[in-house]
Scaffold this motif. Structure first.
Motif, PDB file in Angstrom:
ATOM      1  N   ASN A  70      51.079  11.295 -60.257  1.00  0.00           N
ATOM      2  CA  ASN A  70      51.765  12.512 -59.809  1.00  0.00           C
ATOM      3  C   ASN A  70      53.278  12.328 -59.807  1.00  0.00           C
ATOM      4  N   LYS A 114      46.494   7.787 -58.563  1.00  0.00           N
ATOM      5  CA  LYS A 114      46.693   9.240 -58.440  1.00  0.00           C
ATOM      6  C   LYS A 114      48.120   9.527 -57.952  1.00  0.00           C
ATOM      7  N   ARG A 149      42.978  15.432 -54.381  1.00  0.00           N
ATOM      8  CA  ARG A 149      42.166  15.001 -55.524  1.00  0.00           C
ATOM      9  C   ARG A 149      41.185  13.912 -55.135  1.00  0.00           C
ATOM     10  N   ALA A 155      47.592  14.199 -54.468  1.00  0.00           N
ATOM     11  CA  ALA A 155      46.762  13.018 -54.737  1.00  0.00           C
ATOM     12  C   ALA A 155      45.653  12.896 -53.688  1.00  0.00           C
TER      13      ALA A 155
END
Ligand SMILES: [Zn+2]
Length: 387
Positions: free
Chosen positions: A186, A182, A249, A246
């Protein structure tokens, strides 16, 4: 109870609202942010850019963003320019019972052309360059008092000597890898930086933190151009947003809740993207999971099915209760080079929370809910929304 008072004070309409918001946010997500180095340990220093300062500044910015969300609990290994032993950094995360440990560093290389971000998970590495990074970061223990006694058996010149401790912690590896991807995604897509991929190496600062954990090398300060970006207010803010996004998420995928929109600004003068394929030394977690074993069940697979992941392992384990602290109804999927063991299954989200509690009381502290539809993993948000 505070909640009771609030509920009493509200109309029926807002009561419904409060109840649904509570359901989304009553699970706190705890993050420990670790700014690398500090005080007399400067980390890498190039072109007037100092790793300890950049790492601290980025970590504080990440924290500031996360703290705006009441469901996030943030703690820090340091908030000022102080020296903290590596093992104490892990202890801080362990005492906080953190769900995630994020260590922030800057890379450096004698070859000042090298640039790009990489995110490390704990583990063995066959790559000489990854071992070199771990060796450099681990070397700070020699600045600690009595390091020979404290880290008995560990030779800073041989990062591999950490490995026996690492193998016992496989259960955190798949979530660490998931989070590392993640972060790298990004940096790549939202921030438009060069990424060098998710890597694995034996880092002292990770090895005694008992939770999913990563070490992010946000870029090379030895590279003049990248160093200037890392040292700039704008660079730090957008790197911090990318890391915070991140983390949001990760929370949303495992605990539900929403991901706030962070306005991440792409690098104005993006470092040229190279055509070399991303290095992936660790198993990819993105492939669709393959169901190896699925007992006949009463769940409707066309609707979201919630299972509790209790363990991930590189080796296959027989799904008998004896192997899972007495839990039965264990199913297994194969994903990203891991066998992932799931406890129970239900179409009812509330019921799955009870299964989660049950798994935790059986000793699976890092267990979490994984929703599927038609055998394919979906996000918790999607599952709860479209139920
Ligand atoms: Zn460092």
């Amino acid at each position: 109870m505070k909640m009771t008072k609030i509920k009493k004070a509200l109309s029926v309409l807002s009561l419904v609202f409060v109840a649904s918001v509570t359901a989304q946010t009553n699970t706190k997500f705890k993050v420990t942010l670790d700014a690398g180095h500090g005080d007399h340990d400067f980390g890498a220093v190039y072109h007037g850019f100092v790793e300890k300062n950049i790492a601290l500044s980025v970590a504080l910015k990440v924290g500031k963003i996360l703290e705006q969300d009441p469901s996030m609990v943030v703690n820090y290994t340091r908030k000022t320019d102080v020296f903290v032993d590596l093992v104490e950094r892990c202890n801080i995360a362990n005492r906080a019972d953190a769900n995630l440990f994020v260590s922030i560093h800057c890379n450096a290389n004698r070859n000042q052309e090298a640039y790009g971000a990489e995110t490390y998970v704990m583990g063995l590495s066959k790559s000489a360059s990854s071992l070199e990074v771990a060796k450099k970061e681990n070397a700070v223990i020699t600045l600690e008092d009595n390091y020979k006694q404290k880290y008995a058996g560990y030779n800073p010149n041989s990062p591999e000597s950490l490995i026996s401790a690492t193998l016992a912690q496989e259960e955190y590896l798949d979530q660490s890898i998931e989070f590392a991807h993640k972060v790298q995604d990004n940096f790549d897509v939202k921030l438009n930086r060069k990424v060098r991929g998710v890597k694995q190496a034996p880092f002292m600062v990770l090895h005694k933190a008992f939770m999913p954990r990563v070490l992010i090398e946000i870029g090379f300060i030895s590279n003049k151009e990248e160093g200037a970006y890392l040292n700039s207010e704008e660079g730090q803010l957008n790197i911090a947003k990318s890391i915070a996004d991140a983390i949001f998420r990760m929370k949303a995928d495992h605990f539900g809740g929403t991901v706030p929109v962070l306005d991440i600004k792409k690098s104005e003068r993006p470092v040229k993207k190279d055509t070399i394929k991303k290095t992936v030394e660790t198993p990819q977690v993105k492939e669709a999971p393959k169901v190896i074993e699925s007992k006949v069940s009463a769940v409707d697979n066309s609707k979201p099915v919630f299972k509790i992941q209790i363990k991930a392992s590189k080796s296959e384990i027989e799904t008998s209760p004896a192997n899972f602290n007495g839990l039965d109804k264990i199913s297994v999927i194969s994903e990203g080079g891991f066998f992932k063991y799931m406890y129970g299954e239900t179409n009812n989200y509330e019921a799955s929370k009870k299964l989660l509690t049950e798994a935790k009381t059986k000793g699976y502290d890092s267990a979490f809910i994984v929703p599927f539809r038609n055998g394919v993993k979906i996000s918790l948000n999607e599952a709860v929304k479209k139920k």
